[in-house]
Scaffold this active site. Structure first.
Site, short mmCIF file in Angstrom:
data_model
loop_
_atom_site.label_atom_id
_atom_site.label_comp_id
_atom_site.label_asym_id
_atom_site.label_seq_id
_atom_site.Cartn_x
_atom_site.Cartn_y
_atom_site.Cartn_z
N ARG A 1 11.33 -0.95 11.03
CA ARG A 1 10.28 -0.52 11.78
C ARG A 1 10.17 -1.35 13.03
NH1 ARG A 1 5.27 0.39 7.84
NH2 ARG A 1 4.23 -0.63 9.55
N LYS B 1 0.83 -1.38 -0.08
CA LYS B 1 0.05 -0.09 0.11
C LYS B 1 0.86 1.30 -0.09
CE LYS B 1 -2.29 -0.87 3.95
NZ LYS B 1 -1.64 -2.04 4.19
N ARG C 1 -9.14 1.38 8.91
CA ARG C 1 -9.01 0.13 8.99
C ARG C 1 -10.02 -0.66 9.88
NH1 ARG C 1 -3.12 0.68 9.08
NH2 ARG C 1 -2.05 -1.05 9.24
N ARG D 1 -0.58 -8.28 13.64
CA ARG D 1 -1.22 -7.28 12.56
C ARG D 1 -1.91 -8.31 11.73
NH1 ARG D 1 3.81 -4.68 10.72
NH2 ARG D 1 2.98 -3.53 9.14
N ARG E 1 11.39 -6.27 4.70
CA ARG E 1 11.13 -4.75 4.99
C ARG E 1 12.05 -4.36 6.25
NH1 ARG E 1 5.61 -1.90 5.17
NH2 ARG E 1 5.29 -2.81 7.26
#
Ligand code: AMP
Length: 207
Positions: free
Chosen positions: A133, A13, A88, A144, A127
């Site tokens: 992160r 996204k 969300r 998540r 990532r």
């Protein structure tokens, strides 16, 4: 246009929103990025959001709705925005609908980036090595995905039921290919393909 870019964590996204924003000139509004900025600046909101984000849970709806209301009121957002990471939950979607309706606006299209769970897991863990992160850990990712399935996936049904245009895009192919398909959908089905994605944007990211 108010574009909702929708999909599981790691579906691309953020990457796609950035590219579509660069091509169309429509601002990219990422609630995750707004929150990460608050955390980096150690604001009260950042301090509240930080542990929630690290665990992979969702920041409370009322807080998120206030953040987005504020952002959508800014001058650059008046012609339209690309929403990434919001709404969300169904209550967030309902709040957004009300907010937009008050100004005679509505969600124009929901782009649903469809990527299989095994692939998003792989991308997220990759990532993690690049961006560092705090919520890109294996544990937070599991949470998540759980939250996505339970709270976020129903948002697509909410829009479909409301008669909003929902476009499913396979998020598995290469970044350029996906960008091309999204651009082609936004143009109403003309052009597109990997060429359009490559021609439109240069630069790359990990997902
Ligand atoms: P993202 O960058 O969109 O993956 O968001 C990172 C984290 O920020 C999420 O896992 C949530 O903890 C929080 N977050 C971002 N957007 C929202 C939202 N719309 N509602 C609740 N929490 C959010």
């Amino acid at each position: 246009m108010i574009i909702v870019l929708f999909g599981p964590p790691g579906s691309g996204k953020g990457t796609q929103a950035e590219r579509i924003a660069a091509v169309t000139g429509t601002p990219h509004v990422s609630t995750g990025a707004i929150l990460r900025d608050e955390v980096a600046r150690n604001t009260e909101l950042g301090r509240e959001a930080s542990p929630i984000m690290e665990s992979g849970a969702l920041v409370p709806d009322d807080l998120m709705v206030r953040i987005i209301e504020h952002r959508l009121a800014e001058p650059d957002a008046q012609p339209g925005v690309i929403l990434d990471g919001f709404p969300r939950t169904v209550p967030q979607a309902e709040a957004l609908d009300r907010m937009l309706r008050r100004n005679g606006r509505e969600v124009s299209v929901v782009i649903y980036l469809d990527v299989a769970p095994e692939m998003v897991r792989e991308r997220i863990l990759r990532r993690a090595a690049v961006d560092g992160r705090g919520d890109d850990t294996a544990e937070a990712f599991t949470e998540r995905m759980r939250v996505y399935t339970r709270e976020t996936a129903p948002v697509v049904d909410h829009y479909a039921a409301a008669g909003v245009r929902v476009e499913r895009v396979d998020g598995a192919p290469a970044i350029d290919e996906v960008t091309g398909r999204i651009l082609s959908l936004l143009e109403g089905g003309r052009g597109g393909g990997a060429e359009a994605g490559r021609a439109a944007v240069s630069g790359d990211r990990s997902q």
